[in-house]
Write a protein that holds these residues in place. Structure first.
Motif, PDB file in Angstrom:
ATOM      1  N   SER A 150       0.718  -1.193  -0.030  1.00  0.00           N
ATOM      2  CA  SER A 150       0.236   0.092  -0.061  1.00  0.00           C
ATOM      3  C   SER A 150       0.827   1.281  -0.109  1.00  0.00           C
ATOM      4  N   HIS A 151       2.200   1.184   0.529  1.00  0.00           N
ATOM      5  CA  HIS A 151       2.990   2.400   0.454  1.00  0.00           C
ATOM      6  C   HIS A 151       3.751   2.700  -0.564  1.00  0.00           C
ATOM      7  N   THR A 152       3.305   1.942  -1.791  1.00  0.00           N
ATOM      8  CA  THR A 152       3.828   2.210  -2.771  1.00  0.00           C
ATOM      9  C   THR A 152       3.661   3.663  -3.532  1.00  0.00           C
ATOM     10  N   CYS A 153       2.461   4.287  -3.002  1.00  0.00           N
ATOM     11  CA  CYS A 153       2.383   5.771  -3.450  1.00  0.00           C
ATOM     12  C   CYS A 153       3.479   6.670  -2.781  1.00  0.00           C
ATOM     13  N   THR A 154       4.475   6.233  -2.044  1.00  0.00           N
ATOM     14  CA  THR A 154       5.845   6.847  -1.637  1.00  0.00           C
ATOM     15  C   THR A 154       6.442   7.774  -3.142  1.00  0.00           C
ATOM     16  N   TYR A 155       6.422   7.072  -4.174  1.00  0.00           N
ATOM     17  CA  TYR A 155       7.077   7.698  -5.288  1.00  0.00           C
ATOM     18  C   TYR A 155       6.460   8.910  -5.913  1.00  0.00           C
ATOM     19  N   GLY A 156       5.224   8.915  -5.580  1.00  0.00           N
ATOM     20  CA  GLY A 156       4.405  10.328  -5.839  1.00  0.00           C
ATOM     21  C   GLY A 156       5.349  11.591  -5.556  1.00  0.00           C
ATOM     22  N   ALA A 157       6.136  11.459  -4.395  1.00  0.00           N
ATOM     23  CA  ALA A 157       7.021  12.617  -4.256  1.00  0.00           C
ATOM     24  C   ALA A 157       7.989  12.953  -5.167  1.00  0.00           C
ATOM     25  N   LEU A 158       8.223  12.021  -6.226  1.00  0.00           N
ATOM     26  CA  LEU A 158       9.122  12.128  -7.227  1.00  0.00           C
ATOM     27  C   LEU A 158       8.138  12.674  -8.823  1.00  0.00           C
ATOM     28  N   GLY A 159       6.842  12.802  -8.331  1.00  0.00           N
ATOM     29  CA  GLY A 159       6.096  13.212  -9.542  1.00  0.00           C
ATOM     30  C   GLY A 159       5.832  12.130 -10.452  1.00  0.00           C
ATOM     31  N   ALA A 160       5.586  10.996  -9.825  1.00  0.00           N
ATOM     32  CA  ALA A 160       5.270   9.728 -10.524  1.00  0.00           C
ATOM     33  C   ALA A 160       3.522   9.497 -10.108  1.00  0.00           C
ATOM     34  N   PHE A 161       3.021   8.753 -11.013  1.00  0.00           N
ATOM     35  CA  PHE A 161       1.915   8.253 -10.441  1.00  0.00           C
ATOM     36  C   PHE A 161       2.031   6.994 -10.043  1.00  0.00           C
ATOM     37  N   SER A 162       1.948   6.739  -8.710  1.00  0.00           N
ATOM     38  CA  SER A 162       2.421   5.378  -8.390  1.00  0.00           C
ATOM     39  C   SER A 162       1.333   4.873  -7.195  1.00  0.00           C
ATOM     40  N   THR A 163       0.885   3.632  -7.194  1.00  0.00           N
ATOM     41  CA  THR A 163      -0.189   3.360  -6.165  1.00  0.00           C
ATOM     42  C   THR A 163      -0.048   1.653  -5.991  1.00  0.00           C
ATOM     43  N   GLY A 164      -0.712   1.615  -4.696  1.00  0.00           N
ATOM     44  CA  GLY A 164      -0.776   0.218  -4.237  1.00  0.00           C
ATOM     45  C   GLY A 164      -1.786  -0.684  -4.771  1.00  0.00           C
ATOM     46  N   VAL A 165      -1.394  -1.928  -5.032  1.00  0.00           N
ATOM     47  CA  VAL A 165      -2.390  -2.751  -5.611  1.00  0.00           C
ATOM     48  C   VAL A 165      -2.321  -4.224  -4.799  1.00  0.00           C
ATOM     49  N   GLY A 166      -3.373  -5.070  -5.101  1.00  0.00           N
ATOM     50  CA  GLY A 166      -3.154  -6.405  -4.547  1.00  0.00           C
ATOM     51  C   GLY A 166      -2.370  -7.189  -5.262  1.00  0.00           C
ATOM     52  N   SER A 167      -2.066  -8.655  -4.672  1.00  0.00           N
ATOM     53  CA  SER A 167      -0.960  -9.217  -5.615  1.00  0.00           C
ATOM     54  C   SER A 167      -1.735 -10.019  -6.751  1.00  0.00           C
TER      55      SER A 167
END
Lengths: 419, 168
Positions: free
Chosen positions: A124-141
């Motif tokens: 879920s913390h895949t959203c971290t890379y948004g700090a670089l101006g990426a569209f980044s989001t957590g998903v399930g397996s």
């Protein structure tokens, strides 16, 4: 049509000129990742689909960080599954203990996640890379399993909500305080299904490490992503680091937001999220005397070199309270090495804190610092749900690294100025 | 046609995935092993008393927190037929469809149904009936794309179809 940074990035990963909130799209994925808890189910889904090859071995990372170094036999079996799959598929971005780091600290550090990317991770913390101006989001397996095959993922284009932080940060106030304050204001579902966009004077002057902390916790407000438009700070971070070319996007001035929040944060002081919700936020100065048993300084939220420096600034020449176990967990091997070379370990060890090899470990109650019934921890991590760090009757208080360090010394939740 | 009938178990707002399946049990992805600890940190006795077909009723933001797919897997494996909530956290929402756990958003039903009520769910029609109280509620319709995914049998069969298309 004018678009937000999220809409522009998503549109660029489809064959459409523009995308609109609410629209269902299939987007090309620049990078996909999984960890030792989520990847085994993704690999099972991959096999079940009858797939033979991942879409691009350079674009898939498998990172055993949650229960690694393996805490028990079952965890070792899960990591082995990742290792075998990585070898079979020839994945260069499989990170063994000794090279490993907490995924959301490691991938930016390695320059593998970049501005303008669409990134999915089975965490879920895949959203971290948004700090670089990426569209980044957590998903399930299963989503990860499918994306490893096709290099694509379906999305509902999220509406965007904008946060404008005016003013200058006060002493001991960092990205952690800004994001906890934000979640405290809008609630743990305040940005559910939305893309948060962090802007304003206080963001412009915010170091990269604090930006990662903010985007990291967008999920704690229910958001799909938390973005900061790339600027000179981003470019400086990426110099000599970016593993491939990238593209920077920014929102159009007249882009549509479902809501805009404007706060002057000049008077904000360090805050803590009380049990059992990241939205239960109070200024440290207003918290009644609360004795603690453990402090954890680390995680994908606050385990970067700058975080360790903050903690060291407070701990220098002090001793951790005899009633407290203080665990310092540098988030990656490189951070570990840099902290050691800077002399931070000497400060931590002299203060009688313990320094651990990188792991998510105690953040999710995995290992390396589990709480007993009735125990309380101050942690620089991201969640304080019931049972998050151990026994269901234990408690976690979320803070920035300086507050955590001060609390370790005084044996209670404390402001760094109290030392 | 998907119909379910069972007893309601009611939970509050913001039930997180750590409450649904604590991380201390995530050193396996075996559904049976996960089922034994389903909802443990919200109600430690849940897995022992829930019966096949029963329904979870919950407030807003059900499934917030981590992306662990083990959460819908555990709920399904413990025998719960359907989760009806005021709203769902987005990753849990995706995961439920991807793993074949039926879910519905129906704030009215959530407000009215109590633990122990007999509930009947018609998933195709999106109707939730409180059999005990003799009242019916209409749920938010499942978006057409999600319906398509469900009809295909989930995300993996959907991807398989795409793979076959690519090979042809």
């Amino acid at each position: 049509m004018s678009m937000t940074i999220s809409e522009k990035i998503l549109a660029a990963h489809t064959d459409q000129a523009e995308v609109h909130p609410g629209e269902l799209i299939e987007a090309r994925v620049d990078f996909a990742l999984g960890n030792d808890i989520t990847a085994p189910l993704a690999i099972e889904a991959f096999r079940r689909a009858g797939a033979k090859k991942v879409f691009d071995p350079e674009r898939v990372a498998l990172i055993p960080d949650h229960f690694a170094p393996n805490k028990d036999i079952a965890s070792a079996m899960q990591v082995k599954m990742l290792r075998d799959f990585a070898h079979e598929q020839g994945l260069p971005h499989f990170y063994e203990v000794g090279r490993m780091g907490v995924e959301h600290a490691l991938l930016p550090e390695q320059g593998l996640v970049l501005p303008g990317d669409v990134i999915i991770g089975a965490d879920s913390h895949t959203c971290t890379y948004g700090a670089l101006g990426a569209f980044s989001t957590g998903v399930g397996s299963t989503d990860l399993g499918a994306a490893m095959i096709t290099g694509k993922v379906w999305f509902k284009v999220p509406a965007s909500v904008k946060f404008v932080y005016k003013g200058k940060r006060g002493p001991w106030v960092g990205g952690k305080d800004l994001i906890l304050y934000t979640i405290g204001q809008i609630g743990v579902d305040g940005a559910r299904y939305m893309a948060m966009e962090f802007t304003g004077e206080a963001i412009d002057s915010l170091p990269m490490s604090d930006r990662f902390t903010m985007s990291n916790m967008a999920i704690e407000a229910g958001a799909k992503a938390g973005l900061i438009a790339p600027d000179a700070t981003t470019e400086a971070y990426l110099k000599n680091r970016a593993a491939r070319p990238y593209r920077c996007y920014a929102s159009d001035p007249d882009a549509h937001y479902d809501a805009v929040y404007e706060w002057d944060i000049s008077n904000l002081t360090p805050v803590v999220a009380l049990p059992h919700s990241p939205g239960n936020v109070r200024p440290v100065s207003e918290i009644p005397k609360t004795d603690i048993d453990q402090v954890v300084i680390g995680s994908c939220t606050n385990g970067r070199l700058e975080d360790l420096r903050e903690a060291a600034k407070v701990l220098k020449g002090k001793k951790v309270s005899p009633n407290v176990r203080c665990l310092v967990i540098p988030a990656t091997q490189r951070i570990y090495q840099d902290a050691m070379r800077e002399g931070l370990f000497e400060i931590f060890l002299d203060a009688e804190a313990a320094v651990s090899t990188p792991t998510c470990g105690p953040c999710l109650g995995g290992h390396m610092g589990i709480l007993a019934a009735g125990e309380r921890a101050v942690a620089t991590t991201n969640r304080n749900f019931v049972g998050r760090m151990g026994h269901p009757e234990s408690e976690v208080y979320l803070s920035n690294p300086a507050v955590a360090a001060a609390s370790a010394v005084l044996g209670r939740i404390a402001h760094p100025d109290e030392l | 046609m998907m119909n379910f009938r069972g007893k309601a178990w009611k939970f509050g707002d913001d039930v997180d995935t750590d409450a649904i399946i604590p991380a201390r049990y995530l050193n396996t992805s075996d559904p049976k092993a996960l089922a034994a600890h389903c909802m443990e940190d919200a109600d430690a006795t849940f897995s022992g008393k829930v019966n096949a077909g029963d329904v979870i009723i919950a407030g807003k933001n059900f499934g917030c927190g981590s992306s662990r797919e083990h959460a819908p897997v555990a709920i399904k494996a413990v025998g719960v037929s359907c989760v009806i909530a005021q709203s769902f956290a987005r990753i849990f929402y995706r995961n439920a469809f991807n793993t074949g756990l039926p879910i519905l958003e129906c704030p009215e039903a959530v407000a009215a149904i109590e633990t122990g009520d007999e509930v009947e769910v018609d998933l195709d029609q999106g109707v939730v009936a409180n059999v005990t109280k003799g009242v019916k509620y209409k749920a938010e319709p499942v978006p057409p794309f999600m319906q398509e995914l469900l009809n295909a049998g989930g995300l993996i069969p959907y991807v398989q179809k795409q793979l076959k298309k690519g090979a042809a």
